[in-house]
Write a protein that holds these residues in place. Structure first.
Motif, PDB file in Angstrom:
ATOM      1  N   GLU A  24       5.935  -1.768  12.261  1.00 49.07           N
ATOM      2  CA  GLU A  24       4.856  -1.051  12.992  1.00 49.07           C
ATOM      3  C   GLU A  24       4.364  -2.020  13.962  1.00 49.07           C
ATOM      4  N   LEU A  63       7.199 -13.783   4.811  1.00 52.21           N
ATOM      5  CA  LEU A  63       6.762 -12.609   3.914  1.00 52.21           C
ATOM      6  C   LEU A  63       7.757 -11.332   3.937  1.00 52.21           C
ATOM      7  N   PRO A 103      -4.262  -1.711  -1.826  1.00 55.30           N
ATOM      8  CA  PRO A 103      -3.055  -2.497  -1.908  1.00 55.30           C
ATOM      9  C   PRO A 103      -2.835  -3.471  -3.117  1.00 55.30           C
ATOM     10  N   MET A 127       3.816  -3.018   3.673  1.00 55.70           N
ATOM     11  CA  MET A 127       3.513  -4.516   3.297  1.00 55.70           C
ATOM     12  C   MET A 127       2.443  -5.137   4.119  1.00 55.70           C
ATOM     13  N   GLU A 153      -4.024   6.967   8.239  1.00 54.25           N
ATOM     14  CA  GLU A 153      -4.367   5.969   7.938  1.00 54.25           C
ATOM     15  C   GLU A 153      -5.775   6.004   7.268  1.00 54.25           C
ATOM     16  N   GLY A 154      -6.011   5.193   6.121  1.00 50.34           N
ATOM     17  CA  GLY A 154      -7.389   5.156   5.782  1.00 50.34           C
ATOM     18  C   GLY A 154      -7.930   6.628   5.201  1.00 50.34           C
ATOM     19  N   VAL A 155      -7.166   7.234   4.337  1.00 48.19           N
ATOM     20  CA  VAL A 155      -7.683   8.364   3.498  1.00 48.19           C
ATOM     21  C   VAL A 155      -8.356   7.697   2.392  1.00 48.19           C
ATOM     22  N   GLU A 156      -9.682   8.226   2.445  1.00 51.18           N
ATOM     23  CA  GLU A 156     -10.402   7.522   1.471  1.00 51.18           C
ATOM     24  C   GLU A 156     -10.966   8.480   0.411  1.00 51.18           C
ATOM     25  N   ILE A 203       4.274  -6.043  12.572  1.00 56.76           N
ATOM     26  CA  ILE A 203       4.741  -6.985  13.513  1.00 56.76           C
ATOM     27  C   ILE A 203       3.536  -7.210  14.431  1.00 56.76           C
ATOM     28  N   SER A 204       3.311  -8.560  14.684  1.00 56.04           N
ATOM     29  CA  SER A 204       2.399  -9.095  15.780  1.00 56.04           C
ATOM     30  C   SER A 204       2.926  -8.994  17.061  1.00 56.04           C
ATOM     31  N   PRO A 235      -5.968 -10.522   5.611  1.00 51.66           N
ATOM     32  CA  PRO A 235      -5.203 -10.664   6.907  1.00 51.66           C
ATOM     33  C   PRO A 235      -6.112 -10.750   8.202  1.00 51.66           C
ATOM     34  N   GLU A 236      -7.184 -10.086   8.293  1.00 50.67           N
ATOM     35  CA  GLU A 236      -7.861 -10.039   9.468  1.00 50.67           C
ATOM     36  C   GLU A 236      -8.356 -11.462   9.774  1.00 50.67           C
ATOM     37  N   TYR A 295      -7.415   4.358   0.378  1.00 42.51           N
ATOM     38  CA  TYR A 295      -7.963   3.830  -0.930  1.00 42.51           C
ATOM     39  C   TYR A 295      -7.755   5.102  -1.812  1.00 42.51           C
ATOM     40  N   ILE A 341       2.699 -17.446  13.507  1.00 42.15           N
ATOM     41  CA  ILE A 341       2.536 -15.898  13.134  1.00 42.15           C
ATOM     42  C   ILE A 341       4.332 -15.775  12.796  1.00 42.15           C
ATOM     43  N   GLU A 379       0.963  -1.256  -0.057  1.00 42.86           N
ATOM     44  CA  GLU A 379       0.013  -0.134   0.061  1.00 42.86           C
ATOM     45  C   GLU A 379       0.842   1.374   0.017  1.00 42.86           C
TER      46      GLU A 379
HETATM   47  P1  C2E Z   1      -3.270  -2.059   9.252  1.00 42.02           P
HETATM   48  O1  C2E Z   1      -1.893  -2.308   9.678  1.00 42.02           O
HETATM   49  O2  C2E Z   1      -4.037  -1.194  10.019  1.00 42.02           O
HETATM   50  O3  C2E Z   1      -3.518  -1.876   7.930  1.00 42.02           O
HETATM   51  C1  C2E Z   1      -4.323  -1.203   7.165  1.00 42.02           C
HETATM   52  C2  C2E Z   1      -5.505  -1.675   6.747  1.00 42.02           C
HETATM   53  O4  C2E Z   1      -6.324  -0.794   6.325  1.00 42.02           O
HETATM   54  C3  C2E Z   1      -5.247  -2.656   5.663  1.00 42.02           C
HETATM   55  O5  C2E Z   1      -6.062  -3.788   5.722  1.00 42.02           O
HETATM   56  C4  C2E Z   1      -5.689  -1.868   4.121  1.00 42.02           C
HETATM   57  O6  C2E Z   1      -6.050  -2.608   3.058  1.00 42.02           O
HETATM   58  C5  C2E Z   1      -6.765  -1.303   4.999  1.00 42.02           C
HETATM   59  N1  C2E Z   1      -6.803   0.109   4.363  1.00 42.02           N
HETATM   60  C6  C2E Z   1      -6.119   0.958   3.705  1.00 42.02           C
HETATM   61  N2  C2E Z   1      -6.548   2.238   3.117  1.00 42.02           N
HETATM   62  C7  C2E Z   1      -7.756   2.155   3.513  1.00 42.02           C
HETATM   63  C8  C2E Z   1      -8.962   2.839   3.290  1.00 42.02           C
HETATM   64  O7  C2E Z   1      -9.058   3.994   2.690  1.00 42.02           O
HETATM   65  N3  C2E Z   1     -10.264   2.583   3.817  1.00 42.02           N
HETATM   66  C9  C2E Z   1     -10.196   1.510   4.732  1.00 42.02           C
HETATM   67  N4  C2E Z   1     -11.665   1.307   4.974  1.00 42.02           N
HETATM   68  N5  C2E Z   1      -9.110   0.547   4.830  1.00 42.02           N
HETATM   69  C10 C2E Z   1      -8.196   0.845   4.226  1.00 42.02           C
HETATM   70  P2  C2E Z   1      -5.497  -5.164   5.242  1.00 42.02           P
HETATM   71  O8  C2E Z   1      -4.517  -5.327   4.447  1.00 42.02           O
HETATM   72  O9  C2E Z   1      -6.895  -6.123   5.337  1.00 42.02           O
HETATM   73  O10 C2E Z   1      -4.950  -5.543   6.863  1.00 42.02           O
HETATM   74  C11 C2E Z   1      -5.778  -5.806   8.208  1.00 42.02           C
HETATM   75  C12 C2E Z   1      -4.633  -5.838   9.268  1.00 42.02           C
HETATM   76  O11 C2E Z   1      -4.007  -6.968   9.199  1.00 42.02           O
HETATM   77  C13 C2E Z   1      -3.401  -4.599   9.272  1.00 42.02           C
HETATM   78  O12 C2E Z   1      -4.140  -3.393   9.815  1.00 42.02           O
HETATM   79  C14 C2E Z   1      -2.486  -5.282  10.103  1.00 42.02           C
HETATM   80  O13 C2E Z   1      -2.834  -5.101  11.438  1.00 42.02           O
HETATM   81  C15 C2E Z   1      -2.835  -6.830  10.077  1.00 42.02           C
HETATM   82  N6  C2E Z   1      -1.916  -7.164   9.082  1.00 42.02           N
HETATM   83  C16 C2E Z   1      -1.800  -7.113   7.527  1.00 42.02           C
HETATM   84  N7  C2E Z   1      -0.423  -7.724   7.115  1.00 42.02           N
HETATM   85  C17 C2E Z   1       0.037  -8.113   8.420  1.00 42.02           C
HETATM   86  C18 C2E Z   1       1.309  -8.940   8.424  1.00 42.02           C
HETATM   87  O14 C2E Z   1       2.248  -9.267   7.710  1.00 42.02           O
HETATM   88  N8  C2E Z   1       1.623  -9.187   9.789  1.00 42.02           N
HETATM   89  C19 C2E Z   1       0.910  -9.101  10.862  1.00 42.02           C
HETATM   90  N9  C2E Z   1       1.321  -9.220  12.137  1.00 42.02           N
HETATM   91  N10 C2E Z   1      -0.429  -8.270  10.724  1.00 42.02           N
HETATM   92  C20 C2E Z   1      -0.675  -7.911   9.454  1.00 42.02           C
END
Ligand code: C2E
Ligand code: CA
Ligand code: CA
Length: 553
Positions: free
Chosen positions: A401, A349, A515, A315, A488-491, A370-371, A329-330, A510, A342, A300
């Motif tokens: 992060e 990754l 992404p 990433m 985060e989340g500037v739409e 990072i978890s 990933p949720e 977005y 994890i 992203e």
């Molecule tokens: P996060 O770190 O807060 O990542 C941002 C999430 O917001 C991403 O969801 C992204 O796709 C989404 N997003 C970005 N822009 C917007 C927007 O404008 N509006 C909205 N509504 N959403 C937006 P994603 O990819 O589904 O990831 C969800 C969460 O999963 C991430 O939240 C992060 O906490 C976790 N995650 C993703 N990859 C990894 C990873 O490799 N390792 C770990 N530990 N956690 C991960």
């Protein structure tokens, strides 16, 4: 010789021999009694007559027989007494052995072997009455952590205290067994039209068990999750359910309680079983998918909001599952955390992402999530540095992060990991800022480089005035702490406009696009003329990123 054979005999043989001896002793005693009655009946009057009135002397032979008879009676009596004692001692020993076999030595509760039969007995006893049995599965939350952080002695103390609190809360006809390390199963009878009595009881167990436990000037709090199943339930399938089946259902409901946030209880419902089945399918899919390379990094864009320039990428993991398609990933990160994969998943990754990012313009950064589970690993910093070393990616271009939630877990350990990463030149961002209640003192005591305001606050900007005040407060907090801030989340452009008015921020969302995978990211960078000119692959334009290689193979 005899002794040797005796000691070589099996317990069963010994039992038979001693029974034979007892039969002979009993025969002798009965014969002696009959003889005594027979001879004594005629001889005693003669002896009395001879002694007191000088009559004829009794027959000597008969008198001797009578004496022998008396001796035999005494022998028989003593044998009877010994036997009686022996039986009592043996019975006591058996009782002790039985208690040991069916009790858990730590808590004194019934154990895994004796618990289910005790529940089954309770269930059958209630079968023809108006009453039913509620089976409860009680599992401590975070017991492993309590053990790891405070030692096994305190862990044992927690278990015994919880066991006692459960026992004290149960009614007198309840049954409690410890059937696993930190798992208890209980059974209580209840009137089948007074199910709320069980609700009250379980709520009380959940409340009572969570009171602080003190030991050696340490205080820990242990909560429990509880699942309940009832014997006469009218669930799908119907029919009568034995104790084992009830325990299984209570276990499923307990698992549900864990998923819903722990420290609570749920009654079993049949759809929970389907959920669990799906969850298990996902779990085995993840186990298979990691070595099969089904997990891939997506990227992203991260933008400087003032200039609109691309500064780097975050990433975000995706699961390209052959069965479920592209999975968020949720869904899979929490499962991977739970099944302890994890670390492995994240390392794979990151390895791929570092490889991909080497092909980008060297001014661009790479952020990885990072978890909290990974931060519990004391070797985490070393592992990450090893990955960097292997890939040859400069640490100064990497950001990790961590979420605010991490800070509550074990501040000391987190601080030492974060500090050693920072000493190697890696930057640290605090993710999802605003959702995790970190205190100002925590923020100041950690060497953080950036705050990322959670997207829930940013999305509010479009609709609510109060939302704006909150975001402004967070931005000025960042300024006060001299920390750069990312939104985060500037739409959309409206939100972008508001943020631009708040100062010098970074942003992602977005509005700049969703992404994308490694290939699409490269294409985007190529169009911006932002591929690494020193990287051979960038010049030839060949797809040699880790992800592309995987796809090509
Ligand atoms: P996060 O770190 O807060 O990542 C941002 C999430 O917001 C991403 O969801 C992204 O796709 C989404 N997003 C970005 N822009 C917007 C927007 O404008 N509006 C909205 N509504 N959403 C937006 P994603 O990819 O589904 O990831 C969800 C969460 O999963 C991430 O939240 C992060 O906490 C976790 N995650 C993703 N990859 C990894 C990873 O490799 N390792 C770990 N530990 N956690 C991960
Ligand atoms: Ca993130
Ligand atoms: Ca976030």
């Amino acid at each position: 010789m005899k002794k040797a054979t005796d000691s070589a005999a099996t317990p069963a043989e010994k039992k038979i021999r001693s029974a034979e001896r007892d039969m002979i002793a009993l025969g002798i005693a009965i014969a002696a009694a009959i003889l005594f009655v027979g001879t004594g009946g005629t001889l005693m009057p003669q002896i009395v007559k001879a002694w007191f009135f000088g009559g004829n002397q009794p027959d000597l032979l008969l008198a001797n027989a009578l004496l022998l008879n008396i001796a035999l009676l005494i022998f028989g009596w003593r044998r009877y007494r010994d036997l009686h004692k022996e039986i009592r001692v043996r019975r006591e020993a058996e009782e002790r052995a039985r208690r040991l076999a069916e009790r858990d030595p730590l808590t004194g509760c019934l154990n895994r072997r004796s618990g289910p039969p005790a529940l089954e007995a309770l269930r059958t006893a209630l079968a023809d009455t108006d009453r039913e049995i509620a089976v409860m599965m009680i599992d401590l939350d975070n017991f492993k952590q309590i053990n790891d952080l405070n030692g096994h002695q305190l862990g044992d103390r927690v278990l015994t205290t919880i066991a006692r609190r459960i026992e004290d809360t149960l009614p007198h006809d309840g049954v409690v067994a410890r059937i696993g390390g930190d798992e208890f199963v209980c059974g209580v009878p209840f009137d089948h039209n007074a199910r709320n009595a069980v609700d009250n009881l379980v709520a009380m167990i959940v409340r009572n068990t969570s009171a602080p436990i003190e030991s050696n000037q340490m205080t820990v709090e242990a909560t429990v999750s509880v699942g309940i199943a009832e014997s006469g339930a009218k669930y799908a399938g119907g029919g009568t359910m034995n104790a084992e089946a009830l325990i299984h259902r209570a276990d499923i409901a307990m698992y549900h309680a864990k998923k819903r946030g722990r420290n609570r209880y749920y009654w079993f419902e049949s759809q929970m079983e389907d959920e669990l089945r799906f969850r298990n399918e996902l779990e085995s899919g993840i186990r298979r998918g990691i070595p099969a390379g089904e997990f891939v990094p997506y990227y992203e864009q991260q933008i400087d909001l003032a200039t609109g320039k691309l500064t780097g990428f975050e990433m975000l993991a995706r699961w390209e599952s052959p069965r479920y398609g592209l999975v968020s990933p949720e869904i899979f990160i929490p499962i991977a955390e739970e099944i302890d994969l994890i670390g492995e998943l994240s390392e794979r990754l990151i390895t791929q992402a570092l490889e991909d990012a080497k092909g980008w313009d060297p001014a661009l950064t790479l952020s990885v999530n990072i978890s909290p589970i990974q931060l519990r690993d004391p070797w985490f910093a070393q592992k990450l540095l090893h990955l960097l070393l292997e890939s040859g990616f400069p640490p100064s271009r990497l950001e990790i992060e961590i979420t605010e939630g991490c800070l509550h877990e074990n501040m000391g350990a987190v601080r030492s990991i974060v500090t050693s990463l920072k000493n190697q030149g890696i930057s640290i961002s605090l993710d999802d800022f605003g959702t995790g209640y970190s205190s100002l003192s925590q923020l100041r005591s950690l060497p953080i480089d950036r705050l990322k305001i959670d997207r829930s606050f940013i999305s509010e900007l479009a609709h609510q005035r109060e939302g704006r005040a909150l975001v402004e407060a967070m931005v000025s907090l960042g300024k006060g702490l001299s920390l750069p801030v990312t939104a985060e989340g500037v739409e959309n452009s409206e939100v972008l406009g508001q943020l631009q008015g708040m100062g010098n921020l970074q942003g992602q969302g977005y509005h700049y696009g969703k992404p994308e995978d490694a290939a699409a990211t490269r294409k985007r960078l190529a169009s911006l003329d932002m591929l690494n000119k020193d990287n051979v692959t960038a010049i030839t334009g060949q797809a040699t990123s880790a992800n592309d290689q995987r796809k090509a193979s």
